[in-house]
Design an enzyme around this catalytic site. Structure first.
Site, PDB file in Angstrom:
ATOM      1  N   GLU A 112       9.988 -13.079   1.026  1.00 44.03           N
ATOM      2  CA  GLU A 112       9.293 -11.950   1.631  1.00 44.03           C
ATOM      3  C   GLU A 112       7.966 -11.711   0.922  1.00 44.03           C
ATOM      4  O   GLU A 112       7.657 -12.351  -0.092  1.00 44.03           O
ATOM      5  CB  GLU A 112      10.173 -10.688   1.610  1.00 44.03           C
ATOM      6  N   HIS A 228       4.797  -0.341   6.947  1.00 40.33           N
ATOM      7  CA  HIS A 228       5.260  -1.707   7.203  1.00 40.33           C
ATOM      8  C   HIS A 228       4.346  -2.355   8.234  1.00 40.33           C
ATOM      9  O   HIS A 228       4.008  -1.740   9.244  1.00 40.33           O
ATOM     10  CB  HIS A 228       6.704  -1.700   7.709  1.00 40.33           C
ATOM     11  N   ARG A 274       2.373  -5.558   1.293  1.00 37.17           N
ATOM     12  CA  ARG A 274       2.465  -4.897   2.593  1.00 37.17           C
ATOM     13  C   ARG A 274       1.245  -4.057   2.937  1.00 37.17           C
ATOM     14  O   ARG A 274       0.803  -4.030   4.086  1.00 37.17           O
ATOM     15  CB  ARG A 274       3.729  -4.032   2.638  1.00 37.17           C
ATOM     16  N   HIS A 331       6.947   3.528   6.544  1.00 38.04           N
ATOM     17  CA  HIS A 331       8.146   2.804   6.138  1.00 38.04           C
ATOM     18  C   HIS A 331       8.802   3.355   4.877  1.00 38.04           C
ATOM     19  O   HIS A 331       9.998   3.604   4.871  1.00 38.04           O
ATOM     20  CB  HIS A 331       7.785   1.330   5.927  1.00 38.04           C
ATOM     21  N   ARG A 366       5.648  -0.537  -2.983  1.00 38.16           N
ATOM     22  CA  ARG A 366       6.937  -1.164  -3.267  1.00 38.16           C
ATOM     23  C   ARG A 366       6.962  -2.639  -2.892  1.00 38.16           C
ATOM     24  O   ARG A 366       6.529  -3.021  -1.812  1.00 38.16           O
ATOM     25  CB  ARG A 366       8.052  -0.438  -2.521  1.00 38.16           C
TER      26      ARG A 366
END
Length: 528
Positions: A112, A228, A274, A331, A366
């Protein structure tokens, strides 16, 4: 008087990990706003990040986390997160948690964004949260766990000595109830519902954050909110999340001209942090371009991502064409109620774990799949502390005091207005003009953040708490004059380490004012 050894507010992974350990010997009450499976944890698609492969190491996971968080995280706490997180995952493996394996019976580890290697454990392809929450629910010691479902906690209760000793709730019939314990744990999740669109469960709107603030808990880092990059978007409406694991499997982002929009934007392209990827998609949308997730190079897409495939097909997306329309949505909340390394707040008897807490492990942005990891680590860590506390605990005064004057529950704005204005002025991109407009609008009411809401209905209370959170988030965005992680300002586009790396924004309830505090070591412990 209805009492328990420990009251947990919320039913996500942090709550269940805590309850799982405590319930072996203590009476645990879990109070949840809706159903026990109505949580962001249950909806989580991607998985849990942990350095369990022979080629990986916790030190690299630590570095990836710090880089993604743009060095705003607490070094010591991030280090403990990745090390204890690995142990927590290995414990789940030993308990036969249903993580996916490949044909060689090895764990199928996904990749990811902002990770340097494959380290994401997942279940059911893209249904990790569902499988993991069901697994944890099965491990609870049923005789010692009391569930209170469909009751919204609306207020924290205190005694004359200032200790948190209970909660007040409302059910769907608008009946008010009270529950008492020496240990109240907020595990209410984040505040994604503050924005539209969002990937969050509809019930997640920051109730725990607002309640803690009203009670006098310290709050930090609310300017850092993660959007997100890829929500399935049909005719401007966000339908649901498209996991980052799809990009990790080879999905690329293209616009309606067929151009790869991440080329030249970040060395990891679609797997950049992100906030960077979401920003690029946002800029494409602002310029009139549509953005698609190109999945044409992913083998066995429908087998590997069954729930995403079903969602797409149900909404008229032809997967054979290989293009899924996407746009960013709110998100994850990096800030929250300030806690120490255990989960204690600055208020005796009140704890916070999971997304509602500002634990210092996420920094300004994050790292993907660290959220479930945080829930596992802090749930287990707080459980160890509470078990010892319960063993030596003396008598506690459970006489709650009322300290707010009753007011009428009438609000001059709607929930939708708050959501739309937050996205417009304090969303993916901010600047002083928009922030000031939002602050002026939020402060134009005669409301105080400290109204007596006991006689208000649930929807009004939720909307009121969203207003409080909007005020706190907007004030935070106003104060941080730089761009870092999930806080991007057009008027201050650069990271400003000389002025901002060592600062934290803290909201304090006292005197109803804002305050900036300094922390030369980038640690949170001075607030605990």
């Amino acid at each position: 008087m209805k009492k328990a050894d420990v009251i947990i507010v919320g039913s996500g992974i942090a709550a269940l990990q805590l309850a799982r350990t405590l319930s072996q010997q203590s009476h645990v009450m879990i109070i949840t706003k809706n159903h026990r499976r109505s949580s962001n944890s249950f909806m989580a698609q991607g998985g849990i990040a942990a350095a369990i492969s022979k080629e990986d190491h916790s030190d690299q996971h630590f570095i990836d986390t710090m880089i993604a968080g743009e060095w705003h995280g607490n070094n010591e706490r991030v280090k403990r997160l990745v090390e204890e997180g690995k142990e927590a995952v290995e414990e789940l493996i030993a308990m036969k948690a249903p993580f996916d394996r490949n044909t060689n019976d090895e764990f199928s580890l996904g990749m990811e964004g902002a990770h340097s290697t494959h380290r994401i454990l997942h279940s059911g392809g893209d249904q990790t949260g569902k499988h993991l929450i069901n697994f944890l629910l099965e491990t609870l010691s049923t005789p010692n766990v009391e569930w209170i479902e469909n009751e919204m906690v609306i207020e924290l209760l205190f005694n004359t000595s200032g200790s948190c000793i209970g909660v007040q709730t409302k059910n769907y019939a608008e009946e008010t109830r009270e529950y008492f314990s020496s240990h109240i744990v907020l595990a209410t999740g984040g505040a994604g519902g503050m924005y539209l669109p969002t990937s969050n469960h509809p019930s997640v709107s920051g109730d725990g954050l607002a309640m803690a603030y009203r009670a006098g808990a310290r709050i930090a880092d609310l300017e850092f909110f993660q959007f997100h990059p890829t929500l399935l978007t049909i005719e401007g409406e966000a339908i649901g999340l498209i996991s980052e694991a799809v990009r990790g499997a080879g999905g690329t982002l293209i616009n309606d001209h067929g151009d790869r929009i991440m080329e030249g934007k970040h060395p990891q392209l679609e797997l950049g942090p992100r906030h960077i990827v979401a920003h690029e998609i946002f800029k494409q949308n602002e310029s009139g371009r549509k953005v698609y997730l190109d999945i044409s190079n992913i083998d066995r897409f429908q087998t590997r991502f069954p729930s995403i495939s079903t969602m797409c097909v149900q909404n008229g997306i032809c997967l054979e064409e290989g293009k899924i329309p996407v746009s960013p949505g709110s998100h994850f909340m990096m800030g929250g109620v300030v806690i120490d390394e255990i989960g204690r707040t600055n208020l005796k008897g009140l704890y916070a774990i999971g997304e509602v807490a500002c634990s210092g492990v996420h920094g300004a942005n994050r790292l993907a799949s660290n959220s479930l990891l945080e829930g596992l680590v802090y749930g287990k860590r707080l459980a160890s502390y509470l078990i010892k506390s319960l063993e030596i605990e003396g008598p506690r005064d459970f006489s709650s005091i009322k300290f707010r004057k009753k007011t009428k529950g009438s609000l001059p704005f709607s929930m939708k207005e708050i959501q739309e204005n937050m996205m417009k002025y304090v969303g993916i991109i901010r600047d002083k003009k928009g922030i000031d407009i939002q602050l002026s609008w939020l402060k134009s009411t005669s409301l105080s953040p400290f109204e007596n809401i006991e006689d208000w209905d649930r929807k009004t209370i939720q909307t009121y708490y969203m207003w409080i959170n909007a005020l706190l988030m907007t004030e935070s965005a106003s104060l941080r004059t730089e761009s870092r992680g999930g806080h991007i300002r057009l008027d201050f586009p650069q990271v400003d380490d000389s002025n901002w790396l060592k600062k934290r924004i803290v909201h304090e309830q006292r005197n109803q004012r804002m305050k900036v505090e300094y922390d030369e070591q980038r640690e949170i412990k001075i607030y605990a």
